[in-house]
Design a protein around this motif. Structure first.
Motif, PDB file in Angstrom:
ATOM      1  N   UNK A   1      69.809  84.624  33.321  1.00 35.81           N
ATOM      2  CA  UNK A   1      70.316  85.143  31.803  1.00 35.81           C
ATOM      3  C   UNK A   1      71.796  85.494  32.000  1.00 35.81           C
ATOM      4  N   UNK A   2      72.117  86.367  33.140  1.00 34.83           N
ATOM      5  CA  UNK A   2      73.612  86.917  33.079  1.00 34.83           C
ATOM      6  C   UNK A   2      74.305  85.531  33.130  1.00 34.83           C
ATOM      7  N   UNK A   3      74.119  84.308  34.014  1.00 35.62           N
ATOM      8  CA  UNK A   3      74.920  83.292  33.716  1.00 35.62           C
ATOM      9  C   UNK A   3      75.176  82.659  32.618  1.00 35.62           C
ATOM     10  N   UNK A   4      73.728  82.553  31.712  1.00 36.07           N
ATOM     11  CA  UNK A   4      73.767  81.851  30.387  1.00 36.07           C
ATOM     12  C   UNK A   4      74.720  82.808  29.347  1.00 36.07           C
ATOM     13  N   UNK A   5      74.491  84.217  29.644  1.00 31.47           N
ATOM     14  CA  UNK A   5      75.276  84.951  28.824  1.00 31.47           C
ATOM     15  C   UNK A   5      76.916  84.872  28.989  1.00 31.47           C
TER      16      UNK A   5
END
Length: 603
Positions: A170-174
């Motif tokens: 999720x951090x990478x996507x955000x």
């Protein structure tokens, strides 16, 4: 691996793929945050899920994406009860501890956490346990992924690991979504910025001038706009409401002192400050730069701290377009001033001002040569010497600005190394004569690089402008010999010398002076002496040898020796009143002859 594990793995892979696809499809940051919360809720069977990120001031964590919560509830929490970010991980809400430590933080039963600041919110929303996992990237923690359950629940290691794994993706996507959002914002800003630039350019191309550009900028900003020239004058104003007094103070007659944040009168040509657009007190200001120097300034009153990025771009573009407009205007003025200089040069070369061709040329430039004119000649000085060419050109700009407000318009140009103004008698503005000369002198002195100025004034003339110029130019030389530089000089001020200047026969004048002072002049020339200067200073000092010595920084005995040499060479007895009169007259005639010679040499 049994069938359940395979199904669960596939679910996780599908969830990660969905996040990646959402970013690749260009979905906005808000959509990605909601997708992260929904994915976590679905995979882990949560009752509620939220993604929290720091507010701009990094004082609180606010809910930026969610699943299972209402938008009204989220808005109220973010507004009234956001999660306060503590200074470190030793205390505060679980989300704050997870964010500060970079490690998961779980609460099995919030009812057993008396200091849990979200207790009221938890009861209202109906959850009893929560797990907060940090969203970690290479640059640091960017937020937390929070899971909530309505029942008391001990979060096991496997559950925490799964949420952490999802948080990593999720951090990478955000981060990717934020980059794409920033790129989209930049692209939109560039596109809207280009449209603003095109609009301002269209105004300039259609001859809207400075006024049109100010009006277009006012429409774009929705705020009053003031364009101020290098002398503090208002070039344009748009927006209806008057600008604050501190911005208009330089436009007042007489050039009242300006606040430190404004251009000072006569000091417009200076390097721009750091930052084309910046805040000054309650105002926003943008420099308009030409050739590396400030040519004007755009003020937006009372908008400090209220400019959006697009407003700042609009001001930057307006500054550039105004530079082009002022360059166009300056070029046109330079061409026009060259035509005036050519006309003046022809008149001072003896062209008849009443000839049809000359009158037509003058009329096209706004001058009426059918009137009587006074000839004003201004000598700009710096450090006691004639000012350099650059300073003289700046002084000419100030003189032309003065003349532009007079009707009929005086003809002003540089001729040789002085500024010459043919000033119409009975013109509007400063009256012809000493008032006009004083006004011209003030204008010349205001130019950067000019310390002082001397202005000489001739008598009125219509056709004989050449002799009027020679007389005024000669008066400058006479005034210099008489120690009267830095003043306004009329022919009456020079007494007998002024009368003699009007005779205009330097040959006869020099012959008269040579009969009395010729031997003295030749002695000084051959021996490098200063006997003529000593005689002039002695006469100006009231025949006082001690005063003469102080003026020349000499010993009185040296003065006495020089005066005896003067008497021996000229045959004058300086104790005789008649000899003193003859010596004074000869010096006056010599000055007039030199002035007349200088004027003829510089026509």
């Amino acid at each position: 691996m049994d069938g359940g594990d395979v199904t669960e793995l596939r679910s996780w892979l599908a969830a990660v793929s969905a996040l990646t696809a959402a970013v690749n499809a260009g979905r906005g940051l808000r959509d990605v945050l909601d997708l992260v919360a929904a994915t976590a809720r679905e995979l882990l069977g949560l009752d509620f899920c939220g993604v929290l990120v720091p507010d701009p001031a990094e004082r609180n964590l606010v809910i930026a994406g969610w699943s299972g919560l209402t938008e009204e509830y989220v808005a109220r929490v973010n507004s009234d009860r956001p999660v306060r970010l503590e200074a470190d991980a030793s205390g505060g809400a679980p989300s704050s501890r997870a964010y500060r430590s970079g490690r998961p933080c779980a609460v099995a039963d919030i009812s057993r956490e008396p200091d849990f600041i979200w207790g009221g919110v938890a009861r209202e929303q109906g959850y009893r346990s929560m797990l907060s996992v940090p969203l970690v990237t290479a640059s640091g923690v960017i937020g937390t992924l929070n899971s909530y359950r309505s029942a008391v629940h001990e979060f096991g290691r496997e559950e925490i690991d799964r949420l952490q794994l999802l948080a990593e993706h999720a951090a990478l996507a955000i981060t990717s979504a934020r980059v794409l959002d920033d790129l989209r914002d930049q692209r939109d800003l560039v596109m809207r910025s280009e449209k603003i630039h095109e609009r301002l350019l269209r105004v300039a191309v259609r001859a809207g001038g400075v006024e049109g550009i100010a009006g277009a900028l006012h429409d774009l900003l929705g705020a009053p706009v003031l364009v101020q020239g290098v002398r503090g004058e208002v070039l344009a104003q748009a927006g209806g409401a008057p600008a604050p007094a501190d911005l208009l103070v330089l436009a007042q007659a007489g050039g009242a002192p300006a606040p430190a944040d404004l251009l000072e009168a006569g000091d417009g040509r200076r390097a721009p400050e750091a930052g084309l657009v910046r805040e000054r007190g309650p105002h926003v200001v943008a420099d308009v730069v030409l050739e590396g120097e400030v040519a004007a300034r755009v003020w937006v009153p009372g908008r400090a701290g209220a400019l959006a990025p697009l407003d700042r771009r609009a001001l930057e573009h307006a500054s550039i377009v105004l530079s082009l407009e002022l360059l166009r205007r300056r070029t046109a003025l330079e061409v026009e001033q060259n035509l005036r200089g050519d006309l003046l040069a022809d008149l001072l070369a003896g062209a008849d001002p009443m000839s049809p061709s000359v009158r037509d040329r003058a009329g096209l430039l706004g001058h009426d040569l059918a009137r009587d004119h006074l000839t004003l000649v201004a000598q700009a000085t710096a450090d006691g010497r004639p000012a350099p060419a650059g300073a003289v050109q700046r002084a000419l700009t100030e003189a032309v600005a003065l003349a532009s407000g007079v009707r009929p318009r005086p003809l002003v140009a540089v001729h040789r190394d002085v500024i010459v103004a043919l000033w119409p008698v009975a013109a509007t503005g400063p009256a012809a004569g000493r008032p006009a000369a004083d006004a011209l002198r003030r204008s010349v002195r205001s130019a950067r690089g000019v310390d002082d100025a001397t202005v000489a004034v001739s008598d009125p003339a219509q056709r004989d402008l050449l002799n009027a110029y020679r007389t005024a130019r000669g008066a400058l030389t006479v005034a210099g010999h008489a120690g009267r530089s830095g003043t306004t000089i009329t022919l009456d001020d020079l007494g007998v010398a002024g009368l003699l200047l009007q005779l205009g026969d330097p040959v006869r004048l020099r012959a008269y002076a040579d009969r009395t002072l010729g031997a003295l002049i030749r002695y000084d020339r051959d021996h490098g002496a200063a006997l003529l200067r000593t005689l002039r200073t002695y006469l100006d000092s009231g025949l006082d040898r001690h005063a003469t010595a102080r003026a020349l920084t000499l010993h009185p005995n040296t003065v006495s020796q020089r005066l005896r040499r003067v008497e021996a060479l000229t045959g004058l007895d300086l104790r005789s009143s008649q000899a003193v009169v003859d010596a004074r007259a000869a010096l006056i005639v010599l000055d007039v002859a030199e002035g007349a010679d200088a004027a003829r040499d510089r026509v």
